[in-house]
Design a protein around this motif. Sequence first.
Motif, mmCIF file in Angstrom:
data_model
loop_
_atom_site.group_PDB
_atom_site.id
_atom_site.type_symbol
_atom_site.label_atom_id
_atom_site.label_comp_id
_atom_site.label_asym_id
_atom_site.label_seq_id
_atom_site.Cartn_x
_atom_site.Cartn_y
_atom_site.Cartn_z
ATOM 1 N N SER A 172 5.462 4.244 3.334
ATOM 2 C CA SER A 172 4.923 3.305 2.344
ATOM 3 C C SER A 172 5.657 1.968 2.420
ATOM 4 O O SER A 172 5.042 0.902 2.347
ATOM 5 C CB SER A 172 5.047 3.887 0.933
ATOM 6 O OG SER A 172 4.258 5.043 0.821
ATOM 7 N N ASP A 173 6.977 2.026 2.590
ATOM 8 C CA ASP A 173 7.768 0.790 2.702
ATOM 9 C C ASP A 173 7.310 -0.041 3.906
ATOM 10 O O ASP A 173 7.173 -1.261 3.829
ATOM 11 C CB ASP A 173 9.256 1.119 2.852
ATOM 12 C CG ASP A 173 9.875 1.594 1.532
ATOM 13 O OD1 ASP A 173 9.190 1.452 0.482
ATOM 14 O OD2 ASP A 173 11.008 2.120 1.552
ATOM 15 N N ASP B 226 -1.131 -10.224 4.399
ATOM 16 C CA ASP B 226 -2.291 -10.548 3.568
ATOM 17 C C ASP B 226 -2.150 -11.913 2.898
ATOM 18 O O ASP B 226 -3.139 -12.476 2.423
ATOM 19 C CB ASP B 226 -2.473 -9.468 2.479
ATOM 20 C CG ASP B 226 -3.073 -8.199 3.071
ATOM 21 O OD1 ASP B 226 -3.593 -8.275 4.204
ATOM 22 O OD2 ASP B 226 -3.004 -7.146 2.414
ATOM 23 N N GLN C 146 7.120 9.850 3.035
ATOM 24 C CA GLN C 146 6.171 9.186 2.129
ATOM 25 C C GLN C 146 6.749 7.844 1.707
ATOM 26 O O GLN C 146 6.066 6.818 1.709
ATOM 27 C CB GLN C 146 5.892 10.076 0.913
ATOM 28 C CG GLN C 146 4.814 9.515 -0.004
ATOM 29 C CD GLN C 146 4.603 10.404 -1.228
ATOM 30 O OE1 GLN C 146 5.086 11.537 -1.294
ATOM 31 N NE2 GLN C 146 3.908 9.880 -2.213
ATOM 32 N N MET D 150 0.837 -1.201 0.000
ATOM 33 C CA MET D 150 0.000 0.000 0.000
ATOM 34 C C MET D 150 0.875 1.255 0.000
ATOM 35 O O MET D 150 1.773 1.388 0.822
ATOM 36 C CB MET D 150 -0.877 -0.014 1.264
ATOM 37 C CG MET D 150 -1.783 1.192 1.351
ATOM 38 S SD MET D 150 -2.738 1.161 2.855
ATOM 39 C CE MET D 150 -3.390 2.816 2.823
ATOM 40 N N ALA D 151 0.646 2.135 -0.971
ATOM 41 C CA ALA D 151 1.472 3.343 -1.073
ATOM 42 C C ALA D 151 0.686 4.541 -0.549
ATOM 43 O O ALA D 151 -0.500 4.679 -0.829
ATOM 44 C CB ALA D 151 1.885 3.560 -2.529
ATOM 45 N N LEU D 152 1.386 5.360 0.230
ATOM 46 C CA LEU D 152 0.754 6.576 0.734
ATOM 47 C C LEU D 152 0.968 7.727 -0.240
ATOM 48 O O LEU D 152 2.022 7.828 -0.868
ATOM 49 C CB LEU D 152 1.368 6.954 2.085
ATOM 50 C CG LEU D 152 1.058 6.037 3.263
ATOM 51 C CD1 LEU D 152 1.807 6.526 4.499
ATOM 52 C CD2 LEU D 152 -0.432 6.003 3.539
ATOM 53 N N THR D 153 -0.020 8.595 -0.331
ATOM 54 C CA THR D 153 0.150 9.788 -1.173
ATOM 55 C C THR D 153 0.804 10.881 -0.329
ATOM 56 O O THR D 153 0.853 10.796 0.912
ATOM 57 C CB THR D 153 -1.201 10.305 -1.669
ATOM 58 O OG1 THR D 153 -1.936 10.746 -0.525
ATOM 59 C CG2 THR D 153 -1.978 9.221 -2.391
ATOM 60 N N ASP E 132 -1.634 12.119 2.178
ATOM 61 C CA ASP E 132 -1.750 11.280 3.377
ATOM 62 C C ASP E 132 -0.691 11.680 4.402
ATOM 63 O O ASP E 132 -0.976 11.823 5.598
ATOM 64 C CB ASP E 132 -1.543 9.796 3.025
ATOM 65 C CG ASP E 132 -2.658 9.225 2.174
ATOM 66 O OD1 ASP E 132 -3.783 9.748 2.259
ATOM 67 O OD2 ASP E 132 -2.404 8.262 1.421
ATOM 68 N N LEU F 33 4.363 0.001 5.364
ATOM 69 C CA LEU F 33 3.041 -0.575 5.108
ATOM 70 C C LEU F 33 3.134 -1.734 4.112
ATOM 71 O O LEU F 33 2.450 -2.754 4.269
ATOM 72 C CB LEU F 33 2.079 0.492 4.601
ATOM 73 C CG LEU F 33 1.662 1.529 5.652
ATOM 74 C CD1 LEU F 33 0.806 2.612 5.007
ATOM 75 C CD2 LEU F 33 0.893 0.868 6.799
ATOM 76 N N ASN F 34 3.995 -1.571 3.123
ATOM 77 C CA ASN F 34 4.168 -2.656 2.151
ATOM 78 C C ASN F 34 4.703 -3.910 2.830
ATOM 79 O O ASN F 34 4.290 -5.031 2.517
ATOM 80 C CB ASN F 34 5.127 -2.229 1.031
ATOM 81 C CG ASN F 34 4.446 -1.253 0.088
ATOM 82 O OD1 ASN F 34 3.221 -1.251 -0.049
ATOM 83 N ND2 ASN F 34 5.233 -0.384 -0.544
ATOM 84 N N ASP G 234 2.029 -5.586 4.557
ATOM 85 C CA ASP G 234 1.079 -6.198 3.616
ATOM 86 C C ASP G 234 1.341 -7.690 3.407
ATOM 87 O O ASP G 234 0.456 -8.409 2.942
ATOM 88 C CB ASP G 234 1.136 -5.486 2.253
ATOM 89 C CG ASP G 234 0.292 -4.216 2.260
ATOM 90 O OD1 ASP G 234 -0.502 -4.041 3.223
ATOM 91 O OD2 ASP G 234 0.429 -3.403 1.336
#
Lengths: 479, 96
Positions: free
Chosen positions: B32-33, B42, B28, B1-4, B7, B35-36, B39
């Motif tokens: 993002s790293d 999942d 950013q 998931m990448a943040l803008t 965000d 959160l990835n 991930d």
Amino acid sequence: MSKYEAVIGLEVHAELMTDSKMFCGAPVVDSVEAEPNVAVRPLCLGMPGTLPVANKQAIEYALKVALALNCDINKFNRFDRKNYFYPDLPKGYQISQLDHPIGVNGYVDVTLESGEVKHIRVRRVHMEEDTGKLTHMADGTSLVDYNRAGVPLLEIVSEPDIHSAEVAHAYATHLRQILRYLEVNSGDLEKGVLRVEPNISIRPTGTDELNTRTEVKNLNSFRILYMASEYEIKRQTALIESGGSVVQETRGWNEERKSTFSQRIKEDAHDYRYFPDPDLPAIELDQSFIDAVRAGLPELPASKIERYQTEMGLGAADAKQLAAEKRTAIWFDAAVTAGGDPKAVANMLINNLSAMMNESGQAIDDIAVTPDSLVGLLVQVEKGVINKNIAKEVLAEMFANGGSAASIIAAKGLAQVSDDGPIRDVISTILANNPNELAAYKAGKTKLRGFFVGQVMREMKGKANPAVVNQLLDEALKS
Amino acid sequence: MALTRNDVEQIANLARLELTGTQTAMYQQQLSDILNYADMLDQLDLEGVEPTTQAVTMRNVLRADVVETTLTMDEVLANAPQKANNQFVIQAVLDE
């Protein structure tokens, strides 16, 4: 019927009367009387390394309220963090319940002055902690007192089932009575232990639209709740009728101008990022615990009012007045249980004792008259030992110095005189001493009969049996 | 998931952090790293597994309603940048 109707939901915050705070052993103190920051432990200051532990008594109180409001009880309870930066809670979040509140889907039936009953649904009852108190100074700084930070707080949210200021007032009053009956909150709005915030919008009458609403805060009496609600309804109606629109905002109350004003808080700025508090393990309520708390609930005011009318034959206004305060109702119930006639007890309590208590500033539990001693007095009246006027005098003496009616009547020689002899003697004397009045009476001025009764009663210090006086006087006047 | 970038600015604002343009770009990427990396979870097959919000299985950790010793006034105000009348002094909060 007017073109628009109000849609009002009420958020009520009630501090719970525990000894210690919600999540630590700091004492709960009177936030008006106590010196600032005297009831503070490290947890209240959000010190690193502190851990919250929930107060069992507070949970029991919250459960009592949820049950009294006819809620479905969530056995699984979890605390969440509501994150925001504001100096009233130094740790940066308020512990609250978002997804698993203790009670949901409740209701109360509120009786209005007219006798009409309104069914108001309660959306949720949840536990949280109160925040510190900020005092804003003239120089632009604020002072912060953390005595109140962490005090157990209950939030009670109604559905928007309220359609007038009158019903908002009646609902809030009803809720306050229940909280006081449960002995979980003193109901003292001026001290801020009970706070009421209406959400108000309007819509065309008969529709089920939900329009933009305003929230009014810092209302420190139910009278102001009523006035602020009325004001908002009128303001929004005028706004819409003139082609404008209502802005979602928080408004305050200006007591001098009797109007609400915008507090200019950006509503969309709130982003609380709720998440489950990892410091507090979940709470699971046993069915046996819930049952025990339910069984321990006192009889609530609505039930008492109903019972006083249907079983005891009291009028609605008297029933409501007796049930308004739990201690008064318990006192009344005790007197009836002791054998007092409900109407006679109610009459003495409402018409005589309340005035005496108002004057002396005493609460019903502190007065020298007990339910039993009042019944003792009523028995003396019933037996004809004293008349009703003397009963008031005896009651005043019982109120001032205690003691039983019988002993006061004996000591003061207040027993009523019903024997014909002495009364007849007094009547003869009175008639002989007032020849002009007697002549006028005989000439047709029959109103003077009252004058003679008064003279006889005065001569006998009020102790004569009124029925006997009337009968003997009539005989004497005819002769 | 990448943040803008938005965000990150929003998160910084909620945390009351003032970031330079360079810092915003850096966070950013870093956030993002992170959160990835998360991930990866999942990939687990969680069919039939109850959602968990806490790693501990403890329940009903409660305390009796007992008052304990409070801090002294000196202790309470030890970290106050400014104090007056036994209270913390803060600059007025604008949006109240």
